[in-house]
Design an enzyme around this catalytic site. Sequence first.
Site, PDB file in Angstrom:
ATOM      1  N   HIS A 150     -11.352  -2.318   0.324  1.00  0.00           N
ATOM      2  CA  HIS A 150     -11.623  -0.969  -0.176  1.00  0.00           C
ATOM      3  C   HIS A 150     -12.519  -0.936  -1.410  1.00  0.00           C
ATOM      4  CE1 HIS A 150      -9.554   3.211   0.419  1.00  0.00           C
ATOM      5  NE2 HIS A 150     -10.825   3.183   0.761  1.00  0.00           N
ATOM      6  N   ASP A 161       0.841  -1.196   0.000  1.00  0.00           N
ATOM      7  CA  ASP A 161       0.000   0.000   0.000  1.00  0.00           C
ATOM      8  C   ASP A 161       0.881   1.254   0.000  1.00  0.00           C
ATOM      9  OD1 ASP A 161      -2.239   1.545   0.063  1.00  0.00           O
ATOM     10  OD2 ASP A 161      -3.044   0.722   1.926  1.00  0.00           O
ATOM     11  N   LYS A 206      -6.400  -5.452   2.842  1.00  0.00           N
ATOM     12  CA  LYS A 206      -7.234  -4.266   2.649  1.00  0.00           C
ATOM     13  C   LYS A 206      -8.075  -4.413   1.393  1.00  0.00           C
ATOM     14  CE  LYS A 206      -6.443   0.557   1.301  1.00  0.00           C
ATOM     15  NZ  LYS A 206      -5.512   1.692   1.467  1.00  0.00           N
ATOM     16  N   CYS A 222      -5.749   4.453  -4.180  1.00  0.00           N
ATOM     17  CA  CYS A 222      -6.070   3.124  -3.683  1.00  0.00           C
ATOM     18  C   CYS A 222      -7.303   2.491  -4.307  1.00  0.00           C
ATOM     19  CB  CYS A 222      -6.223   3.234  -2.171  1.00  0.00           C
ATOM     20  SG  CYS A 222      -6.713   1.697  -1.446  1.00  0.00           S
TER      21      CYS A 222
END
Lengths: 442, 442
Positions: B109, B12, B107, B54
Site C-alpha cells: 500500500h 489490518d 499488504k 492504512c
Amino acid sequence: MAQPNIVLIVADNLGWGELGCYGGGALRGAPTPRIDQLAREGTLLHNFNVESDCVPTRSALMSGRHPIRTGCLQSVPPGLPQGLTRWEVTLAQVLSQAGYAAAHFGKWHLGDIEGRYPSDRGFDEWYGIPRTTDESQFTSTVGFDPSVVDLPYIMEGRRGEPSRQVKLYDLDSRRGIDEELVDRSVAFMQREVGRGTPFFLYLPLVHLHFPTLPHKDFAGRTGNGDFADSMVEMDHRVGQIVDEVERLGIAQDTLFIFCSDNGPEFRAPYRGTAGPWRGTYHTAMEGSLRVPFIARWPGRVPAGRVSNEVVHVTDLFTTLAAVGEGEVPADRPIDGVDQRAFLFGETEKSAREGFIFYIKQEMRAVKWRDWKLHFYWEPEVNQGQGKLESPYLFNLTRDPKEETDVLVFNTWVLGPVLKMIKAFNDSCERSPNTRPGAPDPA
Amino acid sequence: MAQPNIVLIVADNLGWGELGCYGGGALRGAPTPRIDQLAREGTLLHNFNVESDCVPTRSALMSGRHPIRTGCLQSVPPGLPQGLTRWEVTLAQVLSQAGYAAAHFGKWHLGDIEGRYPSDRGFDEWYGIPRTTDESQFTSTVGFDPSVVDLPYIMEGRRGEPSRQVKLYDLDSRRGIDEELVDRSVAFMQREVGRGTPFFLYLPLVHLHFPTLPHKDFAGRTGNGDFADSMVEMDHRVGQIVDEVERLGIAQDTLFIFCSDNGPEFRAPYRGTAGPWRGTYHTAMEGSLRVPFIARWPGRVPAGRVSNEVVHVTDLFTTLAAVGEGEVPADRPIDGVDQRAFLFGETEKSAREGFIFYIKQEMRAVKWRDWKLHFYWEPEVNQGQGKLESPYLFNLTRDPKEETDVLVFNTWVLGPVLKMIKAFNDSCERSPNTRPGAPDPA
C-alpha cells in the site's frame, strides 16, 4: 461447615469497565490490586446482569423478584412512600431463619419507615443510610430549604428495636461512611466467629455513588481526581474485609462476593465507564445490564475462571438461599434461579439463558443467549426515541456496542424471546404485581 | 547476536478491543490464545498510537515520518498516483544496509508502480498485494466493468527485478492469502537461519480487513460468523510464526512484534470494536489512535509487562533501526523517537509525551500525556461537525470515552500542546512536505 459464611459486598454505580480485572484500573488512573487478586482467586463473570438502577437492583437482590412485581421501580426522595412491602420475603429473612446471624452495613434504599428498615426485615443489626447518597449534598446546596424536605441521616438499628438517627448525612460524613461500614463489618465478623453459627454480612458500600468524594486519607492519592481516589479507597476497603476474613481463619468457610448494583453514572463529573459496552445505568444497553461480579470460596468456586454465561442479580437471592440452606417462598413467582452448579464449576452453563429487562413500567428489552431485542431505544439517558414500531435486534458477540439492528436477518430469535415474555406475563396474571408506593399488608 | 532478527506482524483494521489480552477474545466469540500468550511472554502496550488509516500508518512505519510530510495521506484506487516517493528512506533500506536480509509478505500500500514496490524499496523479496483488500470484491460486484479499472493482482518480486502479477486478487484468493503469507514467511526464515546475518520479516497480514472472509479451513470454526472465524484464523497464523521461531531455535535472538495498522472498521457487517475507547479508524478518537501492540524478546523485553505510556508508530522506525544498528537519515525531520530504553525496561517512561494527529490535510487533534485537544469533532465517521471554534479538551484517564470537554477548567494544557504544534510547523517550514501523488525525484 455445611453453611458457609456469606460476605456480599455491593459497590454503588460501579461500571463494568472500572476495575483492573475488567480492563480498567490503571487505565482509569486507579489501580485495584485487591479486587483483581480476589478475581484471580475466584470466578469473574463477564455477563452478570442487574436492573436499571439502585432501588430496582437492591430489591431484586433482596427478594429474588423483578422490580415490576414488587413495585420497587425507582429512587424517590425522603417523605414519599418507597421500598419493599413487608409481604416480600428478604434474603436476610431466609438466611436468618436458616440460622444465620445477619448484618447490614451500608446503603439500604428499600424502605425508610418503621417496619421497613433492615433490622425490621431480617437483619439482626444495621448501620448506614436508608436511602441514597445524592442526599449528602442537600445541606451544602445553595438555596437549600430544610423546611420543605426531611434531612438525611445516617441511621442504625437492631432487631426488635426502632431504628434511630445517628448523624447528619452530609458531604463530610459521606467521605467517612465507607470506613465506618468496614469498621462495623470487621467488628461484626469478630463477634460472630466461633459461635458455631454462620453469618451473612451484607455490605453495600457507598462508593462510587455521586458525589464521589474520597475519605480524607485517600484525597489526592492518585493525582487523578476524586473519582480515581474513591476507587482506590473502595479497593482498599474491600481489601480490609478480605484481610479480616483471612486473619480470622475463615476464608475456607466463606463465600465472598463482590459486585455492583448497576451500570456507571452518566452525570459529569462523576461519569463512569462500562468499558467495551455502550450506555450507562438508566438505559437498557449492555453497559447498564452488565456489571462486575466476582465470587471466591476456596475449594468450592473455581479459581481463575472467567465466564460469559448469563447470570442475573435475582439469582443471587435463590443461590445464596440455597447455599445457606434457607427456604425460598413457594407462594409467589421467584425470578432468580439456583446457580450453585454453575458457580461451583460442576457445569460450564448458567442455569438461565436470558431475562426480561424493565425500566420503571416499560419492558425495554429482553436478553436471550447472545441476542438482545430492544422494544424502546434510549442508548443514552434522556436521548430516547421512545417505543420502536419495529424492535431492534442485536447480536452481542458480533456487535457488542449494539449498533447494527439485524432483526430482518434473524427473525427466528423472536420465537424464544416472545415465549419468555409470555411466560413472564402469565406469571404476573397469576400473581399480581404490587403497585409502587403500596402500603404494607395489615 | 548483536543484531536480533526482527519479526514484525501488522494486522489490518484490528481494533484495540478485539484480542483476548485486550478484553475481547471470547467476548467477541473468537478466543486468541496464541497472541494472548505472546503478550504474557512480552510487553503489551495500552497506548500505542497509529495514524488515521492504512496508507498513513504504513508510510509512517516505513519512513518514521508523519504522512503529512510524505504525502501518503490516504488510500487511492489503482491507476492513480500513490505511495512513498523514492526520496523517502524506508525501514527496509535502513536494515538492509545494516546487513539484514529483508522480506515483505503481505499488504504493501505504499506504491504500485515500478520503482515503488517493496523489492524496489529495500526488501530482498516480496509477495502480496500492492494496494488493499477492498479490491478483492471488484470482480464479484454486480455491474463491475473491467474496462474502466485495473484488475487487482497478488504480486511478487525480487530485488533488482521487475515485480510481476501472480494471480487475480478476488474473494477466493483473499480467503487464502494469509496462509500463503505465512508459508512464505516460514520458508524465508528457514532459508535465512544459520547464514550468520540477521533477518527482517515484515508480515502485514490481510486479516481483518473487509471483506473479512476466513480461509476455508476456518469457515464456520467459531459459530459466530466470518469475522470471528477470521480472527481465530489470524491468531492461528501468528501462532504458526511463533512456532517456527521456536522450532528454529531463534526465539532468544528475535524481537517479535505484533500490532495493528489502525482502529477498527466502522462499516457493517465488518464493524469491529475498540473496546473501552470511542470511535473507529478515520476519526481522531482514542478508538482510532490506540491499537494493539505486543513485543517479545526473551531476556530483553520485560515479560508480563503492561504499560499505558504513549508510544507512536513512527517510533517503530527509529527504534527498529537502532535495534538493528542501522542509520536513520539525518537530512530530514524524523518523527519517530528511539524507544529502546523504554522497550527494554530500563525506564518506565516512554521517550515521548505526545504527538500530533492529522487526517489528510487537517490537524485534527494533539495528544499530550493523558490529555487530548481536538480541533475538529467527528466522533463517528461522516458525523463530523467540522472545525471547532473552541477546541475540545478531554482527560483520557478521567474521561476515556471523550465525552466531557473540560478546556474551560484546564487551559494550562494549551501551553505544552501549542508548543508541540509550533515545533512541528517549524519543522515543516525547514523541510517542506511532499504533496500527495508527487512523482519520484529525477
